[in-house]
Motif scaffolding. Sequence first.
Motif, mmCIF file in Angstrom:
data_model
loop_
_atom_site.group_PDB
_atom_site.id
_atom_site.type_symbol
_atom_site.label_atom_id
_atom_site.label_comp_id
_atom_site.label_asym_id
_atom_site.label_seq_id
_atom_site.Cartn_x
_atom_site.Cartn_y
_atom_site.Cartn_z
ATOM 1 N N THR A 9 -31.180 26.946 -21.473
ATOM 2 C CA THR A 9 -30.586 26.044 -20.482
ATOM 3 C C THR A 9 -31.264 26.208 -19.132
ATOM 4 O O THR A 9 -31.543 25.224 -18.438
ATOM 5 C CB THR A 9 -29.076 26.330 -20.356
ATOM 6 O OG1 THR A 9 -28.462 26.190 -21.626
ATOM 7 C CG2 THR A 9 -28.420 25.381 -19.373
ATOM 8 N N LEU A 10 -31.554 27.433 -18.756
ATOM 9 C CA LEU A 10 -32.250 27.696 -17.501
ATOM 10 C C LEU A 10 -33.653 27.090 -17.516
ATOM 11 O O LEU A 10 -34.084 26.474 -16.531
ATOM 12 C CB LEU A 10 -32.334 29.202 -17.248
ATOM 13 C CG LEU A 10 -32.925 29.653 -15.935
ATOM 14 C CD1 LEU A 10 -32.077 29.169 -14.771
ATOM 15 C CD2 LEU A 10 -33.050 31.155 -15.896
ATOM 16 N N GLN A 12 -34.670 24.501 -19.304
ATOM 17 C CA GLN A 12 -34.526 23.048 -19.216
ATOM 18 C C GLN A 12 -34.167 22.611 -17.800
ATOM 19 O O GLN A 12 -34.629 21.572 -17.328
ATOM 20 C CB GLN A 12 -33.467 22.560 -20.198
ATOM 21 C CG GLN A 12 -33.908 22.629 -21.633
ATOM 22 C CD GLN A 12 -32.793 22.220 -22.590
ATOM 23 O OE1 GLN A 12 -31.633 22.135 -22.212
ATOM 24 N NE2 GLN A 12 -33.164 21.972 -23.844
ATOM 25 N N GLY A 13 -33.347 23.389 -17.112
ATOM 26 C CA GLY A 13 -33.004 23.071 -15.725
ATOM 27 C C GLY A 13 -34.198 23.157 -14.798
ATOM 28 O O GLY A 13 -34.385 22.308 -13.917
ATOM 29 N N THR A 16 -36.392 20.160 -15.481
ATOM 30 C CA THR A 16 -35.799 18.968 -14.880
ATOM 31 C C THR A 16 -36.041 18.946 -13.374
ATOM 32 O O THR A 16 -36.375 17.903 -12.806
ATOM 33 C CB THR A 16 -34.291 18.911 -15.185
ATOM 34 O OG1 THR A 16 -34.100 18.910 -16.597
ATOM 35 C CG2 THR A 16 -33.650 17.677 -14.590
ATOM 36 N N LEU A 73 -31.251 13.390 -14.028
ATOM 37 C CA LEU A 73 -30.253 14.407 -13.725
ATOM 38 C C LEU A 73 -28.968 14.190 -14.522
ATOM 39 O O LEU A 73 -28.398 15.156 -15.048
ATOM 40 C CB LEU A 73 -29.962 14.409 -12.228
ATOM 41 C CG LEU A 73 -29.287 15.638 -11.661
ATOM 42 C CD1 LEU A 73 -30.098 16.888 -11.988
ATOM 43 C CD2 LEU A 73 -29.129 15.504 -10.168
ATOM 44 N N PHE A 76 -29.616 15.252 -18.080
ATOM 45 C CA PHE A 76 -29.625 16.719 -18.200
ATOM 46 C C PHE A 76 -28.207 17.264 -18.249
ATOM 47 O O PHE A 76 -27.889 18.115 -19.078
ATOM 48 C CB PHE A 76 -30.404 17.342 -17.042
ATOM 49 C CG PHE A 76 -30.299 18.836 -16.977
ATOM 50 C CD1 PHE A 76 -30.899 19.631 -17.930
ATOM 51 C CD2 PHE A 76 -29.583 19.450 -15.958
ATOM 52 C CE1 PHE A 76 -30.799 21.013 -17.883
ATOM 53 C CE2 PHE A 76 -29.480 20.825 -15.898
ATOM 54 C CZ PHE A 76 -30.084 21.609 -16.862
ATOM 55 N N PHE A 77 -27.359 16.772 -17.377
ATOM 56 C CA PHE A 77 -25.985 17.259 -17.371
ATOM 57 C C PHE A 77 -25.228 16.859 -18.625
ATOM 58 O O PHE A 77 -24.480 17.660 -19.177
ATOM 59 C CB PHE A 77 -25.241 16.770 -16.122
ATOM 60 C CG PHE A 77 -25.481 17.640 -14.931
ATOM 61 C CD1 PHE A 77 -24.860 18.868 -14.806
ATOM 62 C CD2 PHE A 77 -26.343 17.241 -13.928
ATOM 63 C CE1 PHE A 77 -25.089 19.675 -13.714
ATOM 64 C CE2 PHE A 77 -26.583 18.044 -12.837
ATOM 65 C CZ PHE A 77 -25.943 19.269 -12.726
ATOM 66 N N THR A 80 -27.109 18.822 -21.732
ATOM 67 C CA THR A 80 -27.272 20.266 -21.714
ATOM 68 C C THR A 80 -26.097 20.999 -21.083
ATOM 69 O O THR A 80 -25.534 21.913 -21.694
ATOM 70 C CB THR A 80 -28.563 20.631 -20.947
ATOM 71 O OG1 THR A 80 -29.657 19.926 -21.530
ATOM 72 C CG2 THR A 80 -28.845 22.101 -21.027
ATOM 73 N N ILE A 81 -25.723 20.622 -19.881
ATOM 74 C CA ILE A 81 -24.725 21.377 -19.153
ATOM 75 C C ILE A 81 -23.307 21.131 -19.698
ATOM 76 O O ILE A 81 -22.554 22.075 -19.923
ATOM 77 C CB ILE A 81 -24.777 21.048 -17.646
ATOM 78 C CG1 ILE A 81 -26.151 21.396 -17.075
ATOM 79 C CG2 ILE A 81 -23.680 21.755 -16.881
ATOM 80 C CD1 ILE A 81 -26.485 22.865 -17.122
#
Length: 88
Positions: A9-10, A12-13, A16, A73, A76-77, A80-81
Motif C-alpha cells: 500500500t505504501l 502504491q501511494g 500515485t 487520487l 487510489f483511495f 487501495t485505501i
Amino acid sequence: MSEAAFYDTLRQGLWTATLLSMPILSIALVAGLAIGLLQALTSVQEQTLTFVPKLAAIVAVFWISMGFMTETLVGFFQDTIAPAIEGS
C-alpha cells in the motif's frame, strides 16, 4: 494488516504521488530551463522574470491536469485505501 500488505500500500501511494506530481514538476523544469536560457542569451538578470512565468505555467498545468489528478487520487483511495480500512 500484514507487513507485506502495508508495504505494498505504501509503494502504491508513493507511485500515485509520483504520477500526480509529474505534470507540475515537468512543466516547472521546462519553464525554468527556457527562462534560464532566455536570461543567459539576453543578459537580463531580473528576479521576477524567473518567478512569474514559472508560477503562471504551473497554475495553467495544474488547472489542465486537475481532472487527471482527481481521478487518479479517487481511484487510489477506492481501490487501495478503502479496502484496507474495511479489512478486505
